[in-house]
Enzyme design. Structure first.
Site, PDB file in Angstrom:
ATOM      1  CG  ASP A 183       3.774 -42.702  35.950  1.00 25.42           C
ATOM      2  OD1 ASP A 183       4.737 -42.354  35.239  1.00 25.42           O
ATOM      3  OD2 ASP A 183       3.778 -43.759  36.614  1.00 25.42           O
ATOM      4  CB  SER A 243       6.991 -46.416  33.703  1.00 25.12           C
ATOM      5  OG  SER A 243       7.131 -45.088  34.131  1.00 25.12           O
ATOM      6  CG  ASP A 264       6.919 -41.175  32.772  1.00 28.31           C
ATOM      7  OD1 ASP A 264       5.846 -40.541  32.748  1.00 28.31           O
ATOM      8  OD2 ASP A 264       7.112 -42.130  33.540  1.00 28.31           O
ATOM      9  CG  ASP A 284       3.639 -44.423  32.563  1.00 27.51           C
ATOM     10  OD1 ASP A 284       4.660 -43.711  32.612  1.00 27.51           O
ATOM     11  OD2 ASP A 284       3.217 -45.059  33.547  1.00 27.51           O
TER      12      ASP A 284
END
Length: 583
Positions: A297, A141, A293, A295
């Protein structure tokens, strides 16, 4: 990808360990080899390096062997339904995804392995669409570039929760010996058990995204992917929503595992992380920034105010805006659906603004433990009961708009925010002014959250143990400086003295630290450890009380003083050698 490179045991990590042995670096060898990474509801997330306590080829193989055997034993349908595997743009993410796929395919389990980097929510969505029994996303992440992680989803498309994590952890321990076949990723290309879900998921994810679209948006936005995977997926989503393609932060739109333009690839960190986006927006006369961010999500939002100053909205502020918008747009489209059949959710450390809106508007609000694994699984329960789940959020800029993805989703949240902003601007307002309108209607909810960094787990445990014995053995504090504490809820040891039997209603977990103080003046403060980062976080919220002479400004001042007292008397950074946050 260089398949031959991962067809053999990893000589790089082997050499690292041998070098430590030759250097007689006993302490580092103990850290690397005498402790294993703990597999929990957050899966795995830590630094990439050699050793059992680090992310590397061996620990990925061991983890996957254990997960695979757990699924074969408890979900035998996995032999036909398979698993979904995705990965982000970090160092080794693709490599780890291929090794993960290798283990499953050698066990004759079909794998839907993405052919390219994808957002984390695309794995959660694909589990449901493909009717798979499990999903694995290789990502850390927003963590620093040295880290990577391994996130696991159940067959309902939500992250696994206890006790499943404990069963998987036990299975990992029982399957540590790496099979020879587990190292040979060339099998992934040769066997038809591997399928690429990319085209199908891209198409159907965006078709489902239309459910969240109420009118076409024409406002111009600036977008940054923070050196992550989000940009091409946001562009596809723009086509569905009729949103103009955003002005990209060119330096940050392509995946780059070095994250060269930011100290931390975390848009939650504020202006330091968004400085390039602000420069781009200023240069293109754009008043709203949307930031994912790495990734994709999570979503950060910033807006240019009168006078040219930028306001970076907190997660709680975005939650208030999206919660208001979710109810308004749903009600306009579904006037006859009973409010009693509609739900919104938030984590216990997030603002209670949704609870207040729910009380006034008549829909239901559910509070869960921290993390979307809890909100996702609770949402799944309501959906199976025929209810409507409109929205869920956590203060760490995580938002679930609708219920096509039972996890936080920065792609869909960016589109919903774009549409909401266009509506607000068409009304002659700004997002900031609309937030003020929300607070004037439903009441101000003033939050102040931050964290300290601590890499020593023993020190963290000592800090929280000291809190539990603040006034003598087994006695939590009853004051914090001049402020009296009315209730204490400790979800680590299972105490809540606001309840007649002192037993909390939220689940208890001995593996994480979490203590909540409710002050007599109404302020609520929670101290907890992060499940994915070396942080001690604090969350506070206070509401004005006209009967006590507290308006918005005086409430803000009192909250700031309470936070300072929490730092001085409870966290004591000098005593516990805590590091202050760095933006």
């Amino acid at each position: 990808m260089n398949i031959m490179y991962i067809c053999v045991k990893n000589e790089a990590t082997r050499s690292d360990i041998l070098q430590l042995v030759n250097e007689k670096n006993i302490e580092e060898l103990k850290k690397r080899l005498l402790k294993r990474m703990e597999f929990g509801t957050a899966g795995l997330r830590t630094r990439m390096a050699a050793g059992f306590s680090m992310m590397n080829d061996l620990t990925i193989i061991q983890t996957t062997q254990g997960l695979c055997q757990y699924l074969l034993k408890n979900c035998p349908s996995v032999k036909s339904k398979g698993v979904v595997v995705g990965y982000d743009g970090r160092h080794n993410s693709e490599r780890f995804a291929w090794l993960t796929t290798t283990v499953f395919i050698n066990a004759e389990v079909p794998v839907y392995l993405y052919s390219r980097v994808c957002p984390t929510p695309y794995v959660a969505y694909a589990v449901i669409y493909c009717k798979a029994d499990c999903g694995i996303m290789v990502t850390a992440s927003h963590n620093p570039k040295e880290d990577n992680g391994y996130k696991v989803y159940g067959s309902n498309g939500s992250q696994i929760i206890s006790p499943v994590d404990k069963y998987v952890a036990k299975s990992i321990e029982e399957n540590l010996a790496p099979l020879i076949t587990s190292w040979d990723a060339s099998v992934v290309e040769k066997i038809p058990l591997r399928k690429d879900p990319y085209n199908d998921i891209l198409k159907h994810y965006n078709e489902d995204l239309k459910k969240l679209c109420y009118f076409r948006s024409v406002h111009t936005f600036t977008y940054t992917a923070m050196h992550g995977v989000g940009y091409p997926y946001v562009i596809e989503a723009c086509k569905v929503f009729g949103v103009r393609e955003p002005v990209p932060v060119v330096e940050q739109i392509m995946p780059d595992p070095e994250f060269p333009t930011v100290r931390y690839p975390n848009p939650e960190e504020g202006e330091g992380a968004l400085s390039l986006a602000i420069d781009t927006a200023n240069a293109n006369n754009s008043s709203v920034i949307l930031a994912n961010d790495p990734d994709a999500d999570r979503l950060a939002v910033a807006e240019k105010l009168e006078g040219g100053k930028w306001h970076i909205f907190s997660g709680n502020e975005i939650g208030a805006l999206l919660g208001w918008w979710s109810w308004l747009s749903f009600r306009q489209k579904n006037p006859d659906v009973p409010a009693s059949d509609v739900y919104m959710l938030a984590s216990t450390v997030s603002s209670k603004i949704l609870q207040t809106i729910a009380r006034i508007e008549g829909f239901n609000f559910e509070e869960t433990l921290t993390g979307f694994k809890w909100m996702g699984n609770k949402s799944d329960e309501y959906l199976k009961a025929g209810k409507t789940v409109l929205f869920a959020f956590e203060e760490a800029i995580g938002f679930m708009c609708g219920s096509s993805v039972l996890d936080k989703d920065g792609v869909s949240a960016s589109m919903v925010t774009a549409e909401m902003a266009t509506y607000v601007y068409d009304q002659g307002l700004t997002l900031y002014k609309q937030l003020e309108n929300i607070y004037q209607k439903y009441g101000y909810h003033i939050s102040l959250n931050s964290y300290f960094i601590c890499h020593d787990k023993d020190v963290i445990k000592r800090l929280f143990d000291d809190l539990r014995n603040f006034n003598g053995t087994g006695k939590h504090p009853d004051t914090c400086g001049p402020y009296k504490i009315k209730y204490v809820r400790d979800l680590t040891v299972g105490i809540d003295n606001s309840k007649p039997d002192n037993i909390p209603t939220l689940p208890v977990s001995k593996s994480s630290q979490m203590v909540t103080f409710t002050f007599e003046n109404g302020c609520v403060a929670t101290l907890r450890t992060s499940g994915t980062e070396p942080k001690i976080k604090y969350y506070t919220e206070h509401k004005p009380d006209p009967q006590k002479g507290l308006d918005k400004q005086s409430t803000q001042h009192e909250l700031e003083d309470i936070v300072q007292c929490i730092i001085t008397y409870f966290l004591q950074p000098e005593k516990y050698n805590l590091q202050t946050r760095v933006s």
